[in-house]
Design a protein around this motif. Structure first.
Motif, PDB file in Angstrom:
ATOM      1  N   ILE A   1       0.836  -1.206   0.000  1.00  0.00           N
ATOM      2  CA  ILE A   1       0.000   0.000   0.000  1.00  0.00           C
ATOM      3  C   ILE A   1       0.867   1.250   0.000  1.00  0.00           C
ATOM      4  O   ILE A   1       0.605   2.206  -0.745  1.00  0.00           O
ATOM      5  CB  ILE A   1      -0.961  -0.009   1.205  1.00  0.00           C
ATOM      6  N   PHE A   2       1.914   1.265   0.829  1.00  0.00           N
ATOM      7  CA  PHE A   2       2.796   2.427   0.895  1.00  0.00           C
ATOM      8  C   PHE A   2       3.475   2.684  -0.451  1.00  0.00           C
ATOM      9  O   PHE A   2       3.525   3.828  -0.919  1.00  0.00           O
ATOM     10  CB  PHE A   2       3.847   2.230   1.992  1.00  0.00           C
ATOM     11  N   CYS A   3       3.993   1.638  -1.082  1.00  0.00           N
ATOM     12  CA  CYS A   3       4.676   1.804  -2.376  1.00  0.00           C
ATOM     13  C   CYS A   3       3.704   2.238  -3.472  1.00  0.00           C
ATOM     14  O   CYS A   3       4.044   3.078  -4.305  1.00  0.00           O
ATOM     15  CB  CYS A   3       5.395   0.517  -2.762  1.00  0.00           C
ATOM     16  N   GLU A   4       2.508   1.691  -3.482  1.00  0.00           N
ATOM     17  CA  GLU A   4       1.507   2.093  -4.466  1.00  0.00           C
ATOM     18  C   GLU A   4       1.107   3.558  -4.279  1.00  0.00           C
ATOM     19  O   GLU A   4       0.957   4.298  -5.244  1.00  0.00           O
ATOM     20  CB  GLU A   4       0.260   1.203  -4.382  1.00  0.00           C
TER      21      GLU A   4
ATOM     22  N   THR B   1       1.750   6.435  -6.972  1.00  0.00           N
ATOM     23  CA  THR B   1       0.628   7.218  -7.477  1.00  0.00           C
ATOM     24  C   THR B   1       0.870   8.708  -7.305  1.00  0.00           C
ATOM     25  O   THR B   1       0.595   9.495  -8.211  1.00  0.00           O
ATOM     26  CB  THR B   1      -0.665   6.797  -6.743  1.00  0.00           C
ATOM     27  N   LEU B   2       1.395   9.094  -6.152  1.00  0.00           N
ATOM     28  CA  LEU B   2       1.669  10.508  -5.912  1.00  0.00           C
ATOM     29  C   LEU B   2       2.746  11.055  -6.848  1.00  0.00           C
ATOM     30  O   LEU B   2       2.605  12.146  -7.396  1.00  0.00           O
ATOM     31  CB  LEU B   2       2.073  10.734  -4.454  1.00  0.00           C
ATOM     32  N   THR B   3       3.814  10.293  -7.041  1.00  0.00           N
ATOM     33  CA  THR B   3       4.883  10.782  -7.914  1.00  0.00           C
ATOM     34  C   THR B   3       4.444  10.802  -9.372  1.00  0.00           C
ATOM     35  O   THR B   3       4.716  11.769 -10.087  1.00  0.00           O
ATOM     36  CB  THR B   3       6.163   9.950  -7.751  1.00  0.00           C
ATOM     37  N   ALA B   4       3.774   9.755  -9.814  1.00  0.00           N
ATOM     38  CA  ALA B   4       3.299   9.729 -11.202  1.00  0.00           C
ATOM     39  C   ALA B   4       2.249  10.808 -11.433  1.00  0.00           C
ATOM     40  O   ALA B   4       2.251  11.485 -12.467  1.00  0.00           O
ATOM     41  CB  ALA B   4       2.738   8.354 -11.549  1.00  0.00           C
TER      42      ALA B   4
END
Length: 126
Positions: free
Chosen positions: A87-90, A94-97
């Motif tokens: 969840i943290f990596c997703e 998502t935030l960076t993309a």
């Protein structure tokens, strides 16, 4: 045009390499983060489980609802840590993309189109 073809092929090769490296790095970080969180969570749970007579109370006072608390701790810790890392990596991806694409659209088409999806979501919430 043969020169343009080979230029596009080199560009495609570079982009493919970047995508593969990015994906493998992402998977490595996710797995590593899961292991770190699993180790920390296991230390905390063991410290609490073996303090006092908690291990005795868990196995006897629950009336057989938890027949093997040791394996339950191991399995639950692994599941929780791995899911939290995913969840943290997703969320981070998502935030960076999302930030990258908002900036890209802002530069190409202006603020109106870059912010339009967010305005639409905001209006939908009202």
């Amino acid at each position: 045009n043969q020169q343009e073809f080979w230029r596009l092929m080199r560009t495609q090769l570079k982009l493919s390499t970047i995508v593969v490296l990015h994906r493998q790095t992402y998977k490595y970080v996710e797995q590593r983060l899961g292991m770190i969180w699993r180790r920390k969570l296991t230390q905390v749970l063991h410290r609490e489980y073996f303090s006092g007579i908690n291990y005795y109370l868990v196995s006897t006072k629950l009336g057989g609802d938890c027949p093997d608390p040791d394996s339950r701790i191991v399995n639950d810790v692994k599941e929780v840590a791995d899911n939290a890392a995913t969840i943290f990596c997703e969320l981070l991806y998502t935030l960076t993309a999302g930030t990258f694409f908002v900036v890209k659209i802002w530069r190409l088409y202006g603020a109106g189109l870059a912010l339009a999806p967010y305005i639409y979501l905001w209006i939908g919430q009202v």
